[in-house]
Design a protein around this motif. Structure first.
Motif, mmCIF file in Angstrom:
data_model
loop_
_atom_site.group_PDB
_atom_site.id
_atom_site.type_symbol
_atom_site.label_atom_id
_atom_site.label_comp_id
_atom_site.label_asym_id
_atom_site.label_seq_id
_atom_site.Cartn_x
_atom_site.Cartn_y
_atom_site.Cartn_z
ATOM 1 N N LYS A 17 -5.034 5.758 2.427
ATOM 2 C CA LYS A 17 -4.265 4.523 2.256
ATOM 3 C C LYS A 17 -4.747 3.864 0.981
ATOM 4 C CE LYS A 17 -3.042 0.269 4.773
ATOM 5 N NZ LYS A 17 -3.236 -0.451 6.065
ATOM 6 N N PHE A 18 -3.863 3.826 -0.025
ATOM 7 C CA PHE A 18 -4.192 3.252 -1.324
ATOM 8 C C PHE A 18 -3.552 1.883 -1.433
ATOM 9 C CE2 PHE A 18 -3.035 2.598 -5.840
ATOM 10 C CZ PHE A 18 -4.312 2.595 -6.387
ATOM 11 N N TRP A 19 -4.383 0.884 -1.674
ATOM 12 C CA TRP A 19 -3.896 -0.492 -1.723
ATOM 13 C C TRP A 19 -3.334 -0.811 -3.111
ATOM 14 C CZ3 TRP A 19 -3.504 -3.262 2.620
ATOM 15 C CH2 TRP A 19 -4.267 -2.846 3.727
ATOM 16 N N LEU A 20 -2.123 -1.370 -3.118
ATOM 17 C CA LEU A 20 -1.468 -1.788 -4.364
ATOM 18 C C LEU A 20 -1.662 -3.265 -4.646
ATOM 19 C CD1 LEU A 20 1.902 0.073 -3.732
ATOM 20 C CD2 LEU A 20 0.162 0.749 -5.409
ATOM 21 N N MET A 21 -1.907 -4.065 -3.610
ATOM 22 C CA MET A 21 -2.021 -5.522 -3.741
ATOM 23 C C MET A 21 -3.214 -6.025 -2.937
ATOM 24 S SD MET A 21 1.952 -6.660 -3.101
ATOM 25 C CE MET A 21 3.311 -5.957 -4.013
ATOM 26 N N GLY A 22 -3.525 -7.294 -3.161
ATOM 27 C CA GLY A 22 -4.548 -7.958 -2.359
ATOM 28 C C GLY A 22 -5.959 -7.662 -2.825
ATOM 29 N N PRO A 23 -6.953 -8.097 -2.065
ATOM 30 C CA PRO A 23 -8.351 -7.959 -2.470
ATOM 31 C C PRO A 23 -8.826 -6.512 -2.549
ATOM 32 C CG PRO A 23 -8.184 -8.773 -0.213
ATOM 33 C CD PRO A 23 -6.810 -8.834 -0.798
ATOM 34 N N TYR A 71 0.836 -1.198 0.000
ATOM 35 C CA TYR A 71 0.000 0.000 0.000
ATOM 36 C C TYR A 71 0.873 1.251 0.000
ATOM 37 C CZ TYR A 71 1.102 0.327 5.009
ATOM 38 O OH TYR A 71 1.754 0.423 6.204
ATOM 39 N N VAL A 72 0.235 2.375 -0.286
ATOM 40 C CA VAL A 72 0.886 3.679 -0.252
ATOM 41 C C VAL A 72 0.031 4.615 0.597
ATOM 42 C CG1 VAL A 72 1.741 5.638 -1.608
ATOM 43 C CG2 VAL A 72 1.779 3.356 -2.588
ATOM 44 N N LEU A 73 0.677 5.375 1.477
ATOM 45 C CA LEU A 73 0.003 6.448 2.197
ATOM 46 C C LEU A 73 0.226 7.759 1.448
ATOM 47 C CD1 LEU A 73 0.857 5.732 5.952
ATOM 48 C CD2 LEU A 73 -1.201 5.078 4.676
ATOM 49 N N VAL A 74 -0.845 8.532 1.291
ATOM 50 C CA VAL A 74 -0.778 9.807 0.575
ATOM 51 C C VAL A 74 -1.450 10.875 1.429
ATOM 52 C CG1 VAL A 74 -1.326 11.057 -1.549
ATOM 53 C CG2 VAL A 74 -0.943 8.581 -1.625
ATOM 54 N N SER A 75 -0.752 11.968 1.675
ATOM 55 C CA SER A 75 -1.351 13.073 2.422
ATOM 56 C C SER A 75 -1.961 14.072 1.457
ATOM 57 C CB SER A 75 -0.295 13.750 3.304
ATOM 58 O OG SER A 75 0.783 14.233 2.519
#
Length: 327
Positions: free
Chosen positions: A229-235, A216-220
């Motif tokens: 919180k943007f998910w890069l992998m998984g469901p 995931y990536v956190l973006v302010s």
């Protein structure tokens, strides 16, 4: 007065005289930038040596070594001249002189990636000097305000933000972009040399931090006063959640333990003004620790808080020093 206190009062002026770049307080000290250099925005550390890099307002990237101080390591403006640019703070010269914002070092290749607010994504090799352009735009849309940056060490992928597609740094500094929601989260793959747009229509994305496992990536979002919180992998891949709400969140830096320090602000109730703080948050956005920097920065907001070897290093575009706060 005790002997120890007397000795301290005698030695402290001598120490400050011998080491003028280090100004001490109870738990805070500063590293002064070179003459005429100002506006440190972001930092990148070498884990083995302790050296760090910082971008300043006149387009230079400086390298700091505790023994020799600052040296000029590189710059981002291809047509930059020292006579025109060194020491300037004029944003109208940004496209010539450059303005480094986010910095991220890929340890395996020793490449220093730079988000230049005007010139886009760039990279400095181990020799420094002029940064090489990597990408000036994607999907036919140029970067208008390349801002935060982080490197995933295992893959080498570079995650970065373009805060707005409508305004540049000059407009943003005047408040013109305060209600803009055209920002983007992007990823550069050094193997394919392609940039991918991960998210669009973000309200002033500033700081970017990828998790250690790359899931995931956190973006302010500076304009919206929140962190996603943007998910890069998984469901949950390609979806995001708002995980934290805080005034003026800026750069986010991962710690060795896998949580994060984020530069932000809070409202001082007595005056209803913003004061600079750093917040340690976990992967779910929960605040673990808060550090208030009003005593040393007043109402000047900070752009980054980064933990290194037990201390917090603080950057702010409004000052001419790097702050060091002992945890």
């Amino acid at each position: 007065m005790s002997y120890i206190n007397s000795l301290t009062m005698f030695l402290l002026p001598i120490f400050v005289f011998c080491f003028p770049s280090l100004v001490f307080s109870e738990i805070f000290r500063t590293i002064q930038l070179p003459p005429a250099a100002t506006g440190p925005e972001s930092m990148a550390f070498e884990l083995a040596t302790g050296r760090f890099y910082v971008g300043v307002a006149d387009g230079r990237v400086l390298q700091y070594n505790g023994l020799t101080g600052f040296v000029e390591y590189g710059f981002t403006g291809g047509n930059r001249s020292k006579a025109l640019c060194d020491g300037i703070t004029n944003p109208d010269l940004g496209r010539v002189c450059g303005r480094p914002f986010g910095l991220g070092l890929h340890y395996a290749t020793n490449q220093l990636y730079v988000c230049d607010a005007y010139l886009g994504l760039m990279v400095l090799g181990s020799g420094g000097r002029l940064a090489n352009p990597v990408s000036a735009g994607v999907e036919g849309v140029p970067y208008r305000f390349c801002n935060g940056l982080d490197v995933h060490q295992l893959s080498g992928n570079v995650f970065f933000s373009d805060s707005t597609t409508a305004y540049d740094l000059r407009d943003a500094s005047k408040g013109s972009a305060s209600n803009d929601s055209t920002g983007r989260l992007l990823m550069y793959n050094p193997t394919t040399r392609r940039v991918t747009v991960l998210l669009k229509d973000l309200p002033g994305p500033a700081g970017v931090a990828v998790s250690q496992d790359g899931s995931y990536v956190l973006v302010s979002n500076y304009n919206a006063n929140n962190t996603i919180k943007f998910w890069l992998m998984g469901p949950r891949a390609d979806t995001y959640d708002i995980v934290n709400i805080q005034a003026r969140p800026n750069n986010i830096q991962r710690t060795m333990l896998g949580d994060y320090w984020q530069a932000a602000a809070m409202v001082k109730q007595a005056t209803q003004t913003l004061v600079p703080i750093g917040q340690r948050i976990n992967s779910s956005g929960r605040v673990i620790q808060t550090a208030n920097f009003e005593r040393w920065y007043g109402n000047n907001l900070i752009s980054e808080v980064q933990e290194f070897r037990g201390s917090l290093y603080i950057a702010s575009p409004s000052v001419d020093f790097i702050g060091i706060y002992t945890i």
